[in-house]
Enzyme design. Structure first.
Site, PDB file in Angstrom:
ATOM      1  N   GLY A  80      -8.198  -5.788  -6.541  1.00 50.86           N
ATOM      2  CA  GLY A  80      -8.208  -5.961  -5.200  1.00 50.86           C
ATOM      3  C   GLY A  80      -8.831  -4.368  -4.774  1.00 50.86           C
ATOM      4  O   GLY A  80      -8.441  -3.540  -5.520  1.00 50.86           O
ATOM      5  N   GLN A  95     -10.008   2.574   0.679  1.00 47.55           N
ATOM      6  CA  GLN A  95      -9.979   3.440  -0.426  1.00 47.55           C
ATOM      7  C   GLN A  95     -11.436   4.038  -0.757  1.00 47.55           C
ATOM      8  O   GLN A  95     -11.286   4.865  -2.074  1.00 47.55           O
ATOM      9  CB  GLN A  95      -9.453   2.408  -1.677  1.00 47.55           C
ATOM     10  CG  GLN A  95      -7.960   1.839  -1.327  1.00 47.55           C
ATOM     11  CD  GLN A  95      -7.686   0.709  -2.498  1.00 47.55           C
ATOM     12  OE1 GLN A  95      -7.935  -0.327  -2.245  1.00 47.55           O
ATOM     13  NE2 GLN A  95      -7.079   1.365  -3.436  1.00 47.55           N
ATOM     14  N   CYS A 136      -2.070   0.162  -7.863  1.00 51.15           N
ATOM     15  CA  CYS A 136      -3.047   0.464  -7.025  1.00 51.15           C
ATOM     16  C   CYS A 136      -4.117   1.597  -7.553  1.00 51.15           C
ATOM     17  O   CYS A 136      -3.895   2.373  -8.168  1.00 51.15           O
ATOM     18  CB  CYS A 136      -2.498   1.065  -5.843  1.00 51.15           C
ATOM     19  SG  CYS A 136      -3.779   1.422  -4.418  1.00 51.15           S
ATOM     20  N   LEU A 137      -5.460   1.234  -7.400  1.00 50.85           N
ATOM     21  CA  LEU A 137      -6.295   2.110  -7.954  1.00 50.85           C
ATOM     22  C   LEU A 137      -6.616   3.566  -7.250  1.00 50.85           C
ATOM     23  O   LEU A 137      -6.816   4.272  -7.737  1.00 50.85           O
ATOM     24  CB  LEU A 137      -7.847   1.318  -7.677  1.00 50.85           C
ATOM     25  CG  LEU A 137      -7.989   0.168  -8.497  1.00 50.85           C
ATOM     26  CD1 LEU A 137      -9.542  -0.465  -7.818  1.00 50.85           C
ATOM     27  CD2 LEU A 137      -8.017   0.392  -9.639  1.00 50.85           C
ATOM     28  N   HIS A 141      -1.224  -6.328   0.217  1.00 49.91           N
ATOM     29  CA  HIS A 141      -1.266  -4.886  -0.267  1.00 49.91           C
ATOM     30  C   HIS A 141      -2.610  -4.277   0.302  1.00 49.91           C
ATOM     31  O   HIS A 141      -2.752  -3.273   0.751  1.00 49.91           O
ATOM     32  CB  HIS A 141      -1.277  -5.150  -1.769  1.00 49.91           C
ATOM     33  CG  HIS A 141      -1.575  -3.846  -2.418  1.00 49.91           C
ATOM     34  ND1 HIS A 141      -0.795  -3.118  -3.391  1.00 49.91           N
ATOM     35  CD2 HIS A 141      -2.705  -2.754  -2.373  1.00 49.91           C
ATOM     36  CE1 HIS A 141      -1.452  -2.009  -3.747  1.00 49.91           C
ATOM     37  NE2 HIS A 141      -2.546  -1.821  -3.320  1.00 49.91           N
ATOM     38  N   GLU A 142      -3.649  -5.206   0.346  1.00 47.25           N
ATOM     39  CA  GLU A 142      -5.016  -4.542   0.859  1.00 47.25           C
ATOM     40  C   GLU A 142      -5.097  -4.675   2.298  1.00 47.25           C
ATOM     41  O   GLU A 142      -5.558  -3.529   2.713  1.00 47.25           O
ATOM     42  CB  GLU A 142      -6.102  -5.644   0.434  1.00 47.25           C
ATOM     43  CG  GLU A 142      -6.355  -5.642  -1.131  1.00 47.25           C
ATOM     44  CD  GLU A 142      -6.242  -4.609  -1.933  1.00 47.25           C
ATOM     45  OE1 GLU A 142      -6.886  -3.436  -1.601  1.00 47.25           O
ATOM     46  OE2 GLU A 142      -5.936  -4.600  -3.133  1.00 47.25           O
ATOM     47  N   HIS A 181      -3.783  -1.537   3.116  1.00 41.90           N
ATOM     48  CA  HIS A 181      -4.831  -0.281   3.080  1.00 41.90           C
ATOM     49  C   HIS A 181      -5.422  -0.249   4.247  1.00 41.90           C
ATOM     50  O   HIS A 181      -5.641   1.179   4.961  1.00 41.90           O
ATOM     51  CB  HIS A 181      -5.306  -0.534   1.862  1.00 41.90           C
ATOM     52  CG  HIS A 181      -5.246  -0.144   0.448  1.00 41.90           C
ATOM     53  ND1 HIS A 181      -4.605   0.940   0.369  1.00 41.90           N
ATOM     54  CD2 HIS A 181      -5.256  -0.708  -0.600  1.00 41.90           C
ATOM     55  CE1 HIS A 181      -4.408   1.339  -0.879  1.00 41.90           C
ATOM     56  NE2 HIS A 181      -4.559   0.086  -1.382  1.00 41.90           N
TER      57      HIS A 181
HETATM   58 NI    NI Z   1      -4.272  -0.425  -3.400  1.00 46.68          NI
END
Ligand code: NI
Length: 178
Positions: free
Chosen positions: A46, A51, A92-93, A134-135, A138
C-alpha cells in the site's frame, strides 16, 4: 512511469493533511501509475500520495499474492466501522524495519472514486481493512507508529535517526573515495 522517492518518518511532511482531488484527470492517472510502480518496486502492499510528498487524497493498494490486483482509491472515505476491533502487526514503507501491533476496526465500509473518477463502494475485513485504514491515516497526516505509546515512538525515532545519519555518512564516504 517513474519511481518516486518515499518520505521517511520522522519527516514532518508526513504530517501534512492531504486535500481532496478535485478532478480525476491524466495528471492524477500519471500519479497513480507512478505510485503503483513505486509500491511494487519497494516492495509494499500500500502507498498513500502523502508518502511521495504529494498532498492529495490518492491511495494505491495491492494485497494479492501475485501483485496483480491493483486497488486505486481517490478521495476515500470510511462511512462505517465495526465495533469489533482487531490487532495486526503493521509495517510501513516510510518506517523501514519497524513492525508493531496496532488495533483498528475489524471491518469497514468504504466509498471512493476509481481512476476514471467513478464512485464505488466496498466492504473490507482482514488485511484489506487494515491496509485501507493505515493508508487513509497517511492522508490525514498520521503515521502508524503514532498509534503506539510515546515511549515506543521515541525509541523508533531515535533508531531511525541513527540509521539515517549512518546512511548519510556512508554516502559521504563513498563520495570521498571516488
Ligand atoms: Ni504506511
Amino acid at each position: 512511469m517513474a519511481l518516486l522517492p518515499i518520505l521517511k518518518y520522522p519527516d514532518p511532511r508526513l504530517h501534512t493533511v492531504a486535500k481532496p482531488v478535485e478532478q480525476v484527470d491524466d495528471r492524477i492517472r500519471t500519479l497513480v501509475a507512478d505510485m503503483a510502480e513505486t509500491m511494487y518496486a519497494a516492495p509494499g502492499i500500500g502507498l498513500a500520495a502523502t508518502q511521495v510528498d504529494v498532498h492529495e487524497r490518492v491511495i494505491v493498494i495491492d494485497i494479492s499474492e501475485e501483485s496483480d490486483d491493483l486497488l486505486v482509491l481517490i478521495n476515500p472515505e470510511i462511512y462505517w466501522r465495526s465495533d469489533e476491533r482487531e490487532e495486526f502487526e503493521e509495517g510501513c514503507l516510510s518506517v523501514p524495519g519497524t513492525y508493531e501491533k496496532v488495533e483498528r476496526a475489524a471491518e469497514i465500509k468504504v466509498r471512493a472514486l476509481n481512476e476514471q473518477g467513478e464512485p464505488f463502494e466496498f466492504h473490507a475485513d482482514g488485511l484489506l481493512a487494515v491496509c485501507v485504514q493505515h493508508e487513509i491515516d497517511h492522508l490525514d497526516g498520521k503515521v502508524f507508529v503514532e498509534h503506539l505509546s510515546l515511549l515506543k515512538q521515541n525509541r523508533i525515532v531515535t533508531r531511525l535517526r541513527k540509521q539515517q545519519r549512518e546512511a548519510r555518512r556512508a554516502a559521504e564516504k563513498q563520495k570521498l573515495a571516488v
